[in-house]
Motif scaffolding. Structure first.
Motif, short mmCIF file in Angstrom:
data_model
loop_
_atom_site.label_atom_id
_atom_site.label_comp_id
_atom_site.label_asym_id
_atom_site.label_seq_id
_atom_site.Cartn_x
_atom_site.Cartn_y
_atom_site.Cartn_z
N LEU A 130 -7.97 -3.60 20.06
CA LEU A 130 -8.15 -3.99 18.67
C LEU A 130 -9.46 -3.42 18.13
CD1 LEU A 130 -7.18 -5.52 16.18
CD2 LEU A 130 -8.28 -7.57 17.11
N ALA A 131 -10.52 -3.52 18.90
CA ALA A 131 -11.81 -2.94 18.49
C ALA A 131 -11.70 -1.43 18.31
CB ALA A 131 -12.89 -3.28 19.51
N ASP A 132 -10.97 -0.77 19.22
CA ASP A 132 -10.77 0.67 19.12
C ASP A 132 -9.98 1.02 17.86
OD1 ASP A 132 -12.15 0.95 21.49
OD2 ASP A 132 -10.34 1.20 22.71
N TYR A 133 -8.95 0.25 17.56
CA TYR A 133 -8.17 0.48 16.34
C TYR A 133 -9.04 0.24 15.10
CZ TYR A 133 -3.24 1.64 17.10
OH TYR A 133 -2.06 2.29 17.36
N ASP A 134 -9.86 -0.80 15.12
CA ASP A 134 -10.75 -1.06 13.98
C ASP A 134 -11.66 0.14 13.72
OD1 ASP A 134 -9.70 -3.60 13.54
OD2 ASP A 134 -11.38 -4.65 14.50
N ALA A 135 -12.24 0.68 14.79
CA ALA A 135 -13.12 1.85 14.66
C ALA A 135 -12.34 3.07 14.18
CB ALA A 135 -13.81 2.13 16.00
N TRP A 136 -11.13 3.25 14.70
CA TRP A 136 -10.29 4.36 14.28
C TRP A 136 -9.97 4.25 12.79
CZ3 TRP A 136 -5.50 4.32 12.06
CH2 TRP A 136 -4.85 5.54 11.96
N ALA A 137 -9.65 3.05 12.34
CA ALA A 137 -9.25 2.83 10.94
C ALA A 137 -10.37 3.17 9.96
CB ALA A 137 -8.79 1.40 10.75
N VAL A 138 -11.60 2.88 10.33
CA VAL A 138 -12.73 3.19 9.46
C VAL A 138 -12.77 4.69 9.15
CG1 VAL A 138 -15.27 3.31 9.39
CG2 VAL A 138 -14.13 1.22 10.15
N ARG A 139 -12.41 5.50 10.12
CA ARG A 139 -12.45 6.96 9.96
C ARG A 139 -11.19 7.54 9.33
NH1 ARG A 139 -13.86 6.18 15.18
NH2 ARG A 139 -12.05 7.33 15.96
N HIS A 140 -10.03 6.91 9.54
CA HIS A 140 -8.78 7.58 9.19
C HIS A 140 -7.86 6.85 8.21
CE1 HIS A 140 -9.71 10.58 12.15
NE2 HIS A 140 -9.83 9.66 13.08
N ALA A 141 -7.90 5.55 8.14
CA ALA A 141 -6.94 4.82 7.31
C ALA A 141 -7.26 4.97 5.83
CB ALA A 141 -6.91 3.35 7.69
N HIS A 142 -6.20 5.10 5.03
CA HIS A 142 -6.34 5.15 3.58
C HIS A 142 -6.27 3.75 2.98
CE1 HIS A 142 -4.53 9.19 4.58
NE2 HIS A 142 -5.67 9.49 4.03
N MET A 143 -5.57 2.85 3.67
CA MET A 143 -5.44 1.46 3.23
C MET A 143 -5.44 0.56 4.46
SD MET A 143 -2.41 1.30 0.43
CE MET A 143 -2.46 2.23 -1.07
N ILE A 144 -5.80 -0.70 4.21
CA ILE A 144 -5.76 -1.70 5.28
C ILE A 144 -4.89 -2.85 4.82
CG2 ILE A 144 -7.11 -3.38 6.62
CD1 ILE A 144 -9.44 -1.38 6.49
N TYR A 145 -3.99 -3.26 5.70
CA TYR A 145 -3.14 -4.42 5.44
C TYR A 145 -3.46 -5.46 6.51
CZ TYR A 145 0.93 -7.45 5.82
OH TYR A 145 1.75 -8.54 5.93
N ASN A 146 -3.94 -6.60 6.07
CA ASN A 146 -4.18 -7.72 6.98
C ASN A 146 -2.89 -8.52 7.06
OD1 ASN A 146 -7.03 -7.48 7.71
ND2 ASN A 146 -7.37 -7.75 5.51
N CYS A 147 -2.27 -8.49 8.22
CA CYS A 147 -0.95 -9.08 8.43
C CYS A 147 -0.86 -10.49 7.84
CB CYS A 147 -0.64 -9.12 9.92
SG CYS A 147 0.98 -9.78 10.31
N GLY A 148 0.13 -10.68 7.00
CA GLY A 148 0.38 -11.99 6.41
C GLY A 148 -0.35 -12.24 5.11
N GLN A 149 -1.31 -11.41 4.79
CA GLN A 149 -2.07 -11.62 3.55
C GLN A 149 -1.58 -10.67 2.47
OE1 GLN A 149 -6.17 -11.10 4.68
NE2 GLN A 149 -6.35 -13.21 5.36
N GLN A 150 -1.18 -11.21 1.38
CA GLN A 150 -0.80 -10.43 0.20
C GLN A 150 0.19 -9.32 0.53
OE1 GLN A 150 -4.77 -9.34 -0.81
NE2 GLN A 150 -5.11 -11.20 -2.00
N PHE A 151 1.25 -9.68 1.24
CA PHE A 151 2.26 -8.70 1.66
C PHE A 151 2.82 -7.95 0.46
CE2 PHE A 151 6.58 -7.39 2.51
CZ PHE A 151 6.46 -6.72 3.73
N ASP A 152 3.28 -8.67 -0.54
CA ASP A 152 3.92 -8.02 -1.69
C ASP A 152 2.95 -7.12 -2.45
OD1 ASP A 152 6.45 -9.10 -1.25
OD2 ASP A 152 5.95 -10.94 -2.34
N GLU A 153 1.72 -7.58 -2.63
CA GLU A 153 0.71 -6.76 -3.32
C GLU A 153 0.43 -5.48 -2.55
OE1 GLU A 153 -2.88 -8.80 -4.49
OE2 GLU A 153 -1.73 -10.62 -4.88
N THR A 154 0.28 -5.61 -1.24
CA THR A 154 0.00 -4.44 -0.41
C THR A 154 1.17 -3.47 -0.47
OG1 THR A 154 -1.38 -5.75 1.07
CG2 THR A 154 -0.56 -3.66 1.93
N ALA A 155 2.38 -3.97 -0.33
CA ALA A 155 3.56 -3.12 -0.39
C ALA A 155 3.64 -2.39 -1.72
CB ALA A 155 4.82 -3.94 -0.13
N GLN A 156 3.37 -3.08 -2.81
CA GLN A 156 3.42 -2.45 -4.13
C GLN A 156 2.35 -1.37 -4.28
OE1 GLN A 156 5.88 -2.65 -6.32
NE2 GLN A 156 6.81 -3.96 -4.78
#
Length: 163
Positions: A130-156
Motif C-alpha cells: 500500500l505504501a509502495d502504491y501510494d508513492a507510485w501514485a504521487v508520480r503517475h496517477a492523474h486522479m485518486i479515488y478513495n474507495c467508497g467515497q464519492q463514487f458517483d462524483e469520481t466516476a463522472q
C-alpha cells in the motif's frame, strides 16, 4: 483514451471498472494476477498493447504498473524494462489510483477464482505494498479515488475526461 485503474487488492478497482465500462460501452480487461512463469508478464504487456490499438478499454490494473509492486521479494519474477513503462506513460491514458478507505486486508471478500496463495501473500505484504502504491501514485496517477467515497462524483469526473 484508455482508463487504467491501479491500486492494491480490495480498493474498489473492479467495481469502478465495471461502472465506467458500462457507461462508455466498452470492455473491462481484468487483472490476470501475478506472473505465471518467468517472462510471461512481458507477453501479457504486449497483449495489452495490441488491445489498446483496437478500441477503448478500462484496465483493472495494467501489469506494467502493478507487477513491479507485487513482485517485490519474489526471486524469479521478471523485471519490466523502464522503456516499456515510459512508452506506456506517453500514450493517451488516464491513470486512476484507487485507494482503500481503511487500511488492512481483513475485510477483503475473495472473489470466485482468486488464488488463495496470492491472497495470503497480499495479506502478509499489505502495508508495504500500500505504501509502495501510494508513492507510485504521487508520480503517475492523474486522479485518486478513495474507495467508497464519492463514487458517483469520481466516476463522472473520469467520464468527463475520457469522453
Amino acid at each position: 483514451m484508455h482508463i487504467i485503474l491501479e491500486g492494491i487488492d480490495a480498493s474498489g478497482k473492479s467495481t469502478l471498472a465495471k461502472h465506467l465500462a458500462d457507461a462508455l460501452g466498452c470492455e473491462v480487461q481484468g487483472s490476470e494476477g501475478p506472473e505465471k512463469e518467468p517472462g510471461e508478464i512481458l507477453t501479457r504487456i504486449m497483449k495489452y498493447d495490441r488491445m489498446m490499438s483496437f478500441g477503448r478499454f478500462v484496465f483493472d490494473r495494467h501489469p506494467a504498473f502493478s507487477h513491479p509492486i507485487y513482485s517485490q521479494g519474489s526471486k524469479w519474477m521478471t523485471r519490466i524494462p523502464p522503456a516499456i513503462i515510459n512508452d506506456l506513460l506517453t500514450r493517451p491514458i488516464l491513470i486512476v489510483y484507487c485507494r482503500p478507505m481503511t487500511e488492512g486486508f481483513d475485510n477483503h471478500v475473495a472473489a470466485e477464482g482468486e488464488d488463495p496463495e496470492h491472497l495470503k501473500k497480499v495479506s502478509a505484504n499489505y502495508t508495504q505494498w500500500l505504501a509502495d502504491y501510494d508513492a507510485w501514485a504521487v508520480r503517475h496517477a492523474h486522479m485518486i479515488y478513495n474507495c467508497g467515497q464519492q463514487f458517483d462524483e469520481t466516476a463522472q469526473r473520469i467520464l468527463k475526461v475520457v469522453r
